[in-house]
Design a protein around this motif. Structure first.
Motif, PDB file in Angstrom:
ATOM      1  N   LYS A 102       0.832  -1.203   0.000  1.00  0.00           N
ATOM      2  CA  LYS A 102       0.000   0.000   0.000  1.00  0.00           C
ATOM      3  C   LYS A 102       0.864   1.251   0.000  1.00  0.00           C
ATOM      4  CE  LYS A 102      -3.658   2.343   2.595  1.00  0.00           C
ATOM      5  NZ  LYS A 102      -4.541   2.272   3.802  1.00  0.00           N
ATOM      6  N   GLU A 103       1.886   1.249   0.828  1.00  0.00           N
ATOM      7  CA  GLU A 103       2.790   2.397   0.912  1.00  0.00           C
ATOM      8  C   GLU A 103       3.521   2.639  -0.404  1.00  0.00           C
ATOM      9  OE1 GLU A 103       5.316   1.439   4.152  1.00  0.00           O
ATOM     10  OE2 GLU A 103       3.783   1.829   5.692  1.00  0.00           O
ATOM     11  N   GLN A 104       3.756   1.549  -1.147  1.00  0.00           N
ATOM     12  CA  GLN A 104       4.458   1.655  -2.422  1.00  0.00           C
ATOM     13  C   GLN A 104       3.520   1.990  -3.581  1.00  0.00           C
ATOM     14  OE1 GLN A 104       7.852   1.431  -2.710  1.00  0.00           O
ATOM     15  NE2 GLN A 104       7.855   1.285  -0.460  1.00  0.00           N
ATOM     16  N   GLY A 105       2.213   2.076  -3.309  1.00  0.00           N
ATOM     17  CA  GLY A 105       1.259   2.390  -4.356  1.00  0.00           C
ATOM     18  C   GLY A 105       0.960   1.224  -5.280  1.00  0.00           C
ATOM     19  N   VAL A 106       1.197   0.001  -4.812  1.00  0.00           N
ATOM     20  CA  VAL A 106       0.941  -1.209  -5.600  1.00  0.00           C
ATOM     21  C   VAL A 106      -0.478  -1.700  -5.311  1.00  0.00           C
ATOM     22  CG1 VAL A 106       1.637  -3.601  -6.014  1.00  0.00           C
ATOM     23  CG2 VAL A 106       3.380  -1.847  -5.598  1.00  0.00           C
ATOM     24  N   ARG A 107      -1.240  -1.988  -6.343  1.00  0.00           N
ATOM     25  CA  ARG A 107      -2.603  -2.478  -6.163  1.00  0.00           C
ATOM     26  C   ARG A 107      -2.574  -3.918  -5.670  1.00  0.00           C
ATOM     27  NH1 ARG A 107      -7.780  -1.274  -6.829  1.00  0.00           N
ATOM     28  NH2 ARG A 107      -9.281  -2.755  -7.739  1.00  0.00           N
ATOM     29  N   ARG A 108      -3.383  -4.209  -4.646  1.00  0.00           N
ATOM     30  CA  ARG A 108      -3.409  -5.531  -4.010  1.00  0.00           C
ATOM     31  C   ARG A 108      -4.765  -6.170  -4.250  1.00  0.00           C
ATOM     32  NH1 ARG A 108      -3.044  -2.747   1.564  1.00  0.00           N
ATOM     33  NH2 ARG A 108      -4.631  -1.627   0.369  1.00  0.00           N
ATOM     34  N   VAL A 109      -4.765  -7.269  -5.020  1.00  0.00           N
ATOM     35  CA  VAL A 109      -6.013  -7.940  -5.388  1.00  0.00           C
ATOM     36  C   VAL A 109      -5.923  -9.421  -5.027  1.00  0.00           C
ATOM     37  CG1 VAL A 109      -7.613  -8.507  -7.245  1.00  0.00           C
ATOM     38  CG2 VAL A 109      -6.385  -6.315  -7.286  1.00  0.00           C
ATOM     39  N   ILE A 110      -6.840  -9.882  -4.199  1.00  0.00           N
ATOM     40  CA  ILE A 110      -6.912 -11.316  -3.901  1.00  0.00           C
ATOM     41  C   ILE A 110      -7.692 -11.995  -5.020  1.00  0.00           C
ATOM     42  CG2 ILE A 110      -7.919 -13.058  -2.365  1.00  0.00           C
ATOM     43  CD1 ILE A 110      -7.331 -11.222  -0.030  1.00  0.00           C
ATOM     44  N   VAL A 111      -7.116 -13.056  -5.569  1.00  0.00           N
ATOM     45  CA  VAL A 111      -7.818 -13.907  -6.543  1.00  0.00           C
ATOM     46  C   VAL A 111      -7.854 -15.308  -5.950  1.00  0.00           C
ATOM     47  CG1 VAL A 111      -7.369 -12.553  -8.623  1.00  0.00           C
ATOM     48  CG2 VAL A 111      -5.633 -14.150  -7.836  1.00  0.00           C
ATOM     49  N   THR A 112      -9.041 -15.773  -5.630  1.00  0.00           N
ATOM     50  CA  THR A 112      -9.164 -17.028  -4.898  1.00  0.00           C
ATOM     51  C   THR A 112     -10.147 -17.983  -5.549  1.00  0.00           C
ATOM     52  OG1 THR A 112      -9.739 -18.004  -2.743  1.00  0.00           O
ATOM     53  CG2 THR A 112     -10.913 -15.997  -3.366  1.00  0.00           C
ATOM     54  N   ASN A 113      -9.869 -19.264  -5.425  1.00  0.00           N
ATOM     55  CA  ASN A 113     -10.805 -20.305  -5.840  1.00  0.00           C
ATOM     56  C   ASN A 113     -11.780 -20.662  -4.730  1.00  0.00           C
ATOM     57  OD1 ASN A 113     -10.178 -20.907  -8.544  1.00  0.00           O
ATOM     58  ND2 ASN A 113      -8.469 -22.234  -7.957  1.00  0.00           N
ATOM     59  N   ALA A 114     -11.603 -20.069  -3.562  1.00  0.00           N
ATOM     60  CA  ALA A 114     -12.470 -20.406  -2.427  1.00  0.00           C
ATOM     61  C   ALA A 114     -13.927 -20.076  -2.740  1.00  0.00           C
ATOM     62  CB  ALA A 114     -12.023 -19.638  -1.185  1.00  0.00           C
ATOM     63  N   HIS A 115     -14.812 -20.936  -2.307  1.00  0.00           N
ATOM     64  CA  HIS A 115     -16.252 -20.697  -2.444  1.00  0.00           C
ATOM     65  C   HIS A 115     -16.651 -19.478  -1.618  1.00  0.00           C
ATOM     66  CE1 HIS A 115     -20.585 -21.502  -1.595  1.00  0.00           C
ATOM     67  NE2 HIS A 115     -20.577 -21.872  -2.862  1.00  0.00           N
ATOM     68  N   GLN A 116     -17.709 -18.803  -2.031  1.00  0.00           N
ATOM     69  CA  GLN A 116     -18.120 -17.570  -1.346  1.00  0.00           C
ATOM     70  C   GLN A 116     -18.390 -17.784   0.138  1.00  0.00           C
ATOM     71  OE1 GLN A 116     -19.341 -18.615  -4.286  1.00  0.00           O
ATOM     72  NE2 GLN A 116     -19.638 -16.906  -5.715  1.00  0.00           N
ATOM     73  N   ASP A 117     -18.959 -18.926   0.512  1.00  0.00           N
ATOM     74  CA  ASP A 117     -19.238 -19.180   1.926  1.00  0.00           C
ATOM     75  C   ASP A 117     -17.947 -19.365   2.723  1.00  0.00           C
ATOM     76  OD1 ASP A 117     -21.944 -18.989   1.560  1.00  0.00           O
ATOM     77  OD2 ASP A 117     -22.264 -21.148   1.340  1.00  0.00           O
ATOM     78  N   LEU A 131      -7.610  -5.262   4.247  1.00  0.00           N
ATOM     79  CA  LEU A 131      -6.164  -5.126   4.031  1.00  0.00           C
ATOM     80  C   LEU A 131      -5.776  -5.101   2.563  1.00  0.00           C
ATOM     81  CD1 LEU A 131      -4.953  -7.680   6.750  1.00  0.00           C
ATOM     82  CD2 LEU A 131      -5.303  -5.209   7.004  1.00  0.00           C
ATOM     83  N   VAL A 132      -6.761  -5.258   1.670  1.00  0.00           N
ATOM     84  CA  VAL A 132      -6.476  -5.303   0.234  1.00  0.00           C
ATOM     85  C   VAL A 132      -7.439  -4.376  -0.503  1.00  0.00           C
ATOM     86  CG1 VAL A 132      -5.555  -7.648   0.307  1.00  0.00           C
ATOM     87  CG2 VAL A 132      -8.007  -7.289  -0.102  1.00  0.00           C
ATOM     88  N   ASP A 133      -7.168  -4.159  -1.783  1.00  0.00           N
ATOM     89  CA  ASP A 133      -7.998  -3.265  -2.581  1.00  0.00           C
ATOM     90  C   ASP A 133      -9.229  -3.954  -3.155  1.00  0.00           C
ATOM     91  OD1 ASP A 133      -6.249  -0.840  -2.525  1.00  0.00           O
ATOM     92  OD2 ASP A 133      -4.822  -2.236  -3.442  1.00  0.00           O
ATOM     93  N   ARG A 134      -9.124  -5.250  -3.403  1.00  0.00           N
ATOM     94  CA  ARG A 134     -10.257  -5.961  -3.994  1.00  0.00           C
ATOM     95  C   ARG A 134     -10.085  -7.461  -3.793  1.00  0.00           C
ATOM     96  NH1 ARG A 134     -12.448  -5.904 -10.320  1.00  0.00           N
ATOM     97  NH2 ARG A 134     -14.462  -6.868  -9.845  1.00  0.00           N
ATOM     98  N   ILE A 135     -11.208  -8.179  -3.747  1.00  0.00           N
ATOM     99  CA  ILE A 135     -11.192  -9.647  -3.698  1.00  0.00           C
ATOM    100  C   ILE A 135     -12.038 -10.177  -4.849  1.00  0.00           C
ATOM    101  CG2 ILE A 135     -11.799 -11.698  -2.370  1.00  0.00           C
ATOM    102  CD1 ILE A 135     -11.376 -10.104   0.172  1.00  0.00           C
ATOM    103  N   ILE A 136     -11.469 -11.081  -5.623  1.00  0.00           N
ATOM    104  CA  ILE A 136     -12.169 -11.687  -6.755  1.00  0.00           C
ATOM    105  C   ILE A 136     -12.221 -13.195  -6.533  1.00  0.00           C
ATOM    106  CG2 ILE A 136     -12.061 -12.168  -9.235  1.00  0.00           C
ATOM    107  CD1 ILE A 136     -10.775  -9.378  -9.539  1.00  0.00           C
ATOM    108  N   CYS A 137     -13.421 -13.735  -6.621  1.00  0.00           N
ATOM    109  CA  CYS A 137     -13.658 -15.165  -6.390  1.00  0.00           C
ATOM    110  C   CYS A 137     -13.946 -15.845  -7.720  1.00  0.00           C
ATOM    111  CB  CYS A 137     -14.832 -15.326  -5.425  1.00  0.00           C
ATOM    112  SG  CYS A 137     -15.298 -17.023  -5.094  1.00  0.00           S
TER     113      CYS A 137
END
Length: 217
Positions: A102-117, A131-137
């Motif tokens: 975050k301090e370095q200005g790097v975008r943080r995106v979680i990409v996970t195979n985990a089920h929504q539940d 703690l991140v900018d976005r989460i994609i499931c």
């Protein structure tokens, strides 16, 4: 790894940001015990059958889908996961690394195979979404990260320059798929499960913990 050339960091969740031990323990130990109790069958037979049945879905979206397994096994997988929620834990140095990005200005995106539940349960326990900018499931795309279709859909949904992107993931098959898509920087995790020995990884660069990346910066 040239950090001046990285704008986006894609991060897996289980085995990368969170200790894979929760999932390992659930599928190999807790589920067989509870399945045997609920269906009144022998534990060892249940354990062996469950392992064989689950492995049949490896690499598919069903492998990760709690709805699928609840229906297939006639148990409430989400409820059983909640029974051991205290085992959900961060891997070392995750907070510091995400804050550093975050301090370095790097975008943080979680990409996970985990089920929504499963994702919801882990966010409740960890606050990881803060703690991140976005989460994609991958379930939202109906295709797992192991397949090219995931990365193609991700490219439309979350515009990023593959050549200026780092993916950190404990799954070697996912890393191979990302490499095929053209993601420029790929990194694996040597010990995704804190209760299991570290792995020998030949095809990708790998780290023990995220503090190694902060030192390299």
């Amino acid at each position: 790894m040239d950090w001046t050339n990285i704008d986006t960091v894609l991060l897996d969740m289980d085995g990368t940001l969170l200790d894979l031990h929760f999932d390992t323990y659930f599928w190999l130990e807790h589920l067989p015990v509870r399945y045997a109790e609920l269906h009144r069958v022998d534990f060892r037979e249940a354990q062996q059958w469950l392992h064989q049945r689950i492995m049949q879905e490896q690499g598919t979206l069903n492998w990760y889908c709690l709805d699928y397994w609840s229906k297939e096994l006639s148990v409430d997988i989400k409820a059983l996961k909640r029974e051991i929620r205290e085992r959900i834990a961060f891997r070392p140095h995750v907070h510091d690394f995400l804050e550093h990005l975050k301090e370095q200005g790097v975008r943080r995106v979680i990409v996970t195979n985990a089920h929504q539940d499963s994702l919801s349960l882990k966010l409740e326990e960890t606050g990881l979404d803060q703690l991140v900018d976005r989460i994609i499931c991958s379930h939202d795309y109906q295709i797992p990260k192991e397949q090219q279709g995931f990365w193609q859909q991700l490219q439309k949904d979350e515009p990023f320059d593959p050549e200026r992107t780092l993916l950190v993931d404990d799954s070697l098959s996912v890393l191979a798929s990302a490499r095929e898509h053209g993601i420029g920087y790929l990194l694996s995790i040597i010990q995704p499960d804190s209760q299991q020995p570290g792995r020998e990884i030949a095809d990708f660069s790998a780290i023990d913990h995220f503090n190694e990346l902060m030192k390299r910066k």
